[in-house]
Design a protein around this motif. Structure first.
Motif, PDB file in Angstrom:
ATOM      1  N   HIS A 160      -7.033  -4.373  -4.835  1.00 50.59           N
ATOM      2  CA  HIS A 160      -8.259  -4.174  -4.083  1.00 50.59           C
ATOM      3  C   HIS A 160      -9.411  -3.805  -5.018  1.00 50.59           C
ATOM      4  CE1 HIS A 160     -10.333  -3.488  -0.377  1.00 50.59           C
ATOM      5  NE2 HIS A 160     -10.674  -2.255  -0.728  1.00 50.59           N
ATOM      6  N   ARG A 161      -9.185  -2.798  -5.867  1.00 49.95           N
ATOM      7  CA  ARG A 161     -10.227  -2.352  -6.784  1.00 49.95           C
ATOM      8  C   ARG A 161     -10.493  -3.402  -7.845  1.00 49.95           C
ATOM      9  NH1 ARG A 161     -10.296   3.498  -9.150  1.00 49.95           N
ATOM     10  NH2 ARG A 161      -8.729   4.518  -7.865  1.00 49.95           N
ATOM     11  N   GLU A 220      -3.938  -0.910  -4.134  1.00 46.50           N
ATOM     12  CA  GLU A 220      -5.184  -0.327  -4.598  1.00 46.50           C
ATOM     13  C   GLU A 220      -5.644  -0.999  -5.900  1.00 46.50           C
ATOM     14  OE1 GLU A 220      -6.836   1.571  -2.746  1.00 46.50           O
ATOM     15  OE2 GLU A 220      -8.405   2.311  -4.080  1.00 46.50           O
ATOM     16  N   SER A 224       0.815  -1.218   0.000  1.00 44.32           N
ATOM     17  CA  SER A 224       0.000   0.000   0.000  1.00 44.32           C
ATOM     18  C   SER A 224       0.847   1.266   0.000  1.00 44.32           C
ATOM     19  CB  SER A 224      -0.928  -0.002   1.219  1.00 44.32           C
ATOM     20  OG  SER A 224      -0.149  -0.070   2.392  1.00 44.32           O
TER      21      SER A 224
END
Ligand code: SMO
Length: 769
Positions: A587-588, A584, A566
């Protein structure tokens, strides 16, 4: 592991676990007339006893995988009504403590009707030898021939100026893993699930065999290999004693543990090698190699194990080694004896081939009065001749055999120190080619081996950006988790500590028949993983580009060595200074936020199955320097130099450890190791008192290992195998060095190990001592 957090079979926690002990035959050959467990069963500590009749109702034999033409369908029984080797398990006792189980196993009264033992290959092939397989025509299991046709051999022989023929004896040896075998089997009658933790090097094939033996569905059997403390080929196959533990767990609906004792490991775990071979080398004008041929008698023991004669077939296939020869051929005959079965052992037939071949070359050089090194160099296959197909159909892909041999010879060059008059000192250099990336599935099928050769991996980027690798190969102490983690990390362009490698569980790992065998794990699982990592790296970049609103080829991935997923230092950068962290994106990617249409799948996971297009061949040369004490016959290895070409090395430290460990094991076979039995076929090497493995002081301080690199053309990443490489050459190198030191006994150096008593006998026979 170093901190003591390794979890081996005996360390696994389980509640309410019961303990098993095996009832074993004290005789090598006997009919089981009675199995009286009355006393054991009436003991309050006893949970269960299963004898041959009980086991016959609960189990089927273990199916054979690789048979010789003509080999009888003689599968390995779990329920044995005839013992064919001393130590064969005849029954199992389960009790509430390990000691109680052992006591109660001792309390079982066996009534055995002795049959004549057949402890050696010579006994087995003698006229009127007692039959080991009932109903068979004899004690030969079958034969197979590889290589040039007989006429070609005869034609080449007719041009010979010298033929060197010898009979070689490679004794049986024990694998001596630090951790013996062991099983923790737990059966849940509610779900019908059998969960087996086993010190195994091949959980998937163990599951297949267990299903066949116990009549269970594959989806109800889970095999997990925890940390495994060495295997070296001895934990490839399901054994009858392990199957009995599982049968007992099913019967009891409970958890049952069995951990093999060291004595059992010496007497009841399958052994390695065990070969008697007549072989010859014919030399033509200008020292040209004309013929290698051999007849190999393989001591299979009491049963042809699932792999049976496999190692000996590999001896036949690899006899030619790195040399040109006009014609080469070998025949393998499997022979039953009343000793514990033999099977795979690190080097898998290639150590035997190297010993036979290199000794013959040495003897030819001695008889011709030429340098053995020159004779080898003159006959090596040259790099510009690769790929080269041998007489047995192996296609060597890449390498430089001459460069490796010359380098080993140069490393070993040094002025001899002064020695006392009763000591002789000399060196020798030998060479071999190692089969790796075993194997294209089509090759296994062509050999009639009922296994697949491919390897699959699953690679997943988790929602927080960390990475998990699932593979069916397993860690047996060879550091494969680290090497695979490196490949995943490098392929993805992420730090090593983001990667966790999950191995050894049939519920989560992709199917793998061969798993951690045959110097294949890194080439095949590693090759598959590299493909998966590259694909997933592309998907991440594509996703990142979508989120950044730009094209993938305008996105740069920049991840600092110690960054966290991260961290802004672990990000994809667009053209305009925009960036998105690795985490990110992952995650997305999972959540489906933003522009995901650029990626084809939701889960960031790749499954790749890799069936290699061909074998790939590592190769090496070893030089040994020895001293021979003419008074005692003691051989000391004073220097050892190994040069290997294993293609691209993933982890040089692990590569070094693998080669060094292999050399140590090979030195044991050169000098001290022999699994012996008495005239009745009962093992006499039952502990490390009678069976000497090399200790630290037996390994030369001057142990030098170097690597050259010719990348494999068949394997993504250019990897070649190296797990067995170190083991293949030491017996040849040491024995040739002894021959050079004491040429008067060279002709007699055809049997291993070179114990002081064997060397002294040769010295005496030559009138030296
Ligand atoms: S001798 Mo190995 O486990 O291929």
């Amino acid at each position: 592991m170093v901190r003591g957090h390794g979890r081996f079979l005996a360390d696994l926690r389980a509640t309410g676990v019961l303990y098993a002990a095996l009832v074993r035959s004290p005789l090598a050959h006997a009919r089981v007339v009675g199995f009286d467990a009355t006393a054991a069963r009436s003991d309050p500590r006893c949970a269960l006893v299963l004898g041959p009749d009980d086991l016959a109702k609960r189990t089927a034999p273990i199916p054979t995988v690789w048979r010789l033409p003509g080999q009888p369908e003689d599968h390995i029984p779990i329920a044995a009504h005839t013992a064919r080797y001393a130590g064969q398990p005849l029954g199992i006792v389960v009790a509430d403590t390990p000691t109680a189980a052992e006591d109660l196993a001792d309390a079982v009264r066996l009534d055995l009707d002795p049959l004549p033992p057949v402890p050696t290959v010579a006994d087995a092939l003698a006229e009127h030898a007692p039959l080991i397989v009932p109903g068979a025509a004899g004690n030969e299991a079958g034969s197979i021939r590889f290589g040039a046709p007989q006429e070609e051999i005869a034609a080449a022989l007719s041009r010979a100026e010298l033929v060197v023929e010898r009979e070689f004896t490679l004794p049986r040896v024990n694998h001596s893993p630090l951790e013996p075998r062991g099983v923790l089997a737990e059966y849940d009658p509610g779900t019908g699930l059998l969960t087996v933790h086993a010190s195994s090097q091949s959980p998937h094939s163990m599951r297949q065999d267990l299903c066949a033996v116990l009549g269970l569905r594959a989806d109800r059997v889970r095999v997990i290999a925890p940390d495994v403390g060495g295997s070296f080929g001895s934990k490839v196959l399901l054994y009858p004693d392990e199957a009995m533990v599982c049968a007992a767990a099913v019967d009891l609906g409970a958890a049952v543990r069995w951990v093999e004792s060291r004595t059992e490991n010496f007497t009841c775990a399958y052994q390695g090698r065990g070969q008697q071979t007549t072989a010859r080398l014919a030399i033509g004008p200008e020292g040209r190699f004309l013929v290698f041929d051999a007849h190999i008698l393989a001591d299979l023991g009491a049963y042809a194990t699932q792999a049976g004669s496999g190692p000996h077939q590999v001896t036949a296939l690899t006899l030619q080694g790195p040399y040109h020869v006009d014609a080469a051929a070998a025949t393998v005959t499997g022979v039953y004896t009343t000793r514990v079965p033999t099977g795979a052992y690190r080097g898998y037939g290639m150590q035997e081939a190297a010993f036979i071949r290199e000794r013959l070359i040495d003897e030819a050089a001695r008889e011709l009065g030429v340098s053995a090194l020159d004779l080898r160099l003159d006959n090596l296959i040259r790099p510009e001749e690769l790929p080269h197909t041998t007489h047995t159909g192996l296609t060597y892909d890449s390498g430089d055999y001459g460069a490796v041999l010359r380098r080993a010879a140069a490393l070993a060059e040094r002025p001899p120190p002064p020695d006392p008059p009763w000591v002789r000192r000399a060196g020798a250099v030998v060479a071999a080619v190692e089969i790796s990336a075993f194997a294209p599935s089509a090759l296994l099928e062509a050999f009639g081996i009922a296994w697949s050769g491919w390897e699959g991996v699953r690679l997943r980027i988790n929602h927080d950006g960390t990475v998990t690798v699932y593979s069916g190969v397993i860690a047996v102490g060879q550091g494969i988790e680290t090497s695979l983690a490196q490949i995943a990390a490098e392929g993805l362009g992420v730090p090593l500590d983001w990667v966790r490698v999950e191995l050894g569980d049939t519920d989560t790992a992709p199917h793998s028949d061969l798993s951690a065998q045959a110097s294949r794990a890194l080439t095949l699982a590693g090759g598959a993983l590299l493909i998966a990592a590259r694909r997933l790296a592309d998907r991440m970049r594509t996703l990142a580009a979508g989120f950044l609103g730009t094209d993938p080829d305008r996105v740069t991935q920049r991840i600092a060595p110690h960054a966290d997923p991260s961290s802004p230092d672990a990000a994809f950068h667009g053209a305009d200074g925009a960036r998105i962290t690795w985490r990110e994106v992952a995650h997305r990617g999972y959540r489906g936020w933003g522009n995901r249409k650029s990626a084809d799948r939701i889960v960031l996971e790749e499954a790749v199955d890799f069936d290699p297009p061909q074998l790939t061949f590592a190769h090496g040369a070893h030089a040994a320097e020895v001293t021979v004490d003419l008074g005692t016959g003691r051989v000391t290895v004073t220097g050892y130099w190994a040069v290997h070409d294993s293609g691209v090395l993933v982890n040089p430290l692990i590569a070094h450890g693998q080669i060094a460990g292999g050399i140590a094991q090979g030195l044991g076979q050169a000098l001290t190791e022999e699994a012996r039995a008495d005239a009745e076929g009962v093992p006499v090497t039952r502990s490390f008192r009678e069976y000497a493995i090399p200790a630290a002081q037996d390994i030369p301080e001057d142990l030098v290992i170097e690597h050259t690199c010719t990348p494999s053309t068949a394997i993504p990443g250019g990897f070649k195998g190296l797990g067995e490489g170190g083991t293949i050459l030491p017996p040849a190198a040491v024995t040739c060095a002894v021959a050079a030191a004491v040429p008067e006994i060279a002709h007699a150096l055809t049997s291993l190990p070179l114990t002081p008593s064997r060397v002294r006998a040769a010295l005496r026979a030559a009138g030296i001592t």
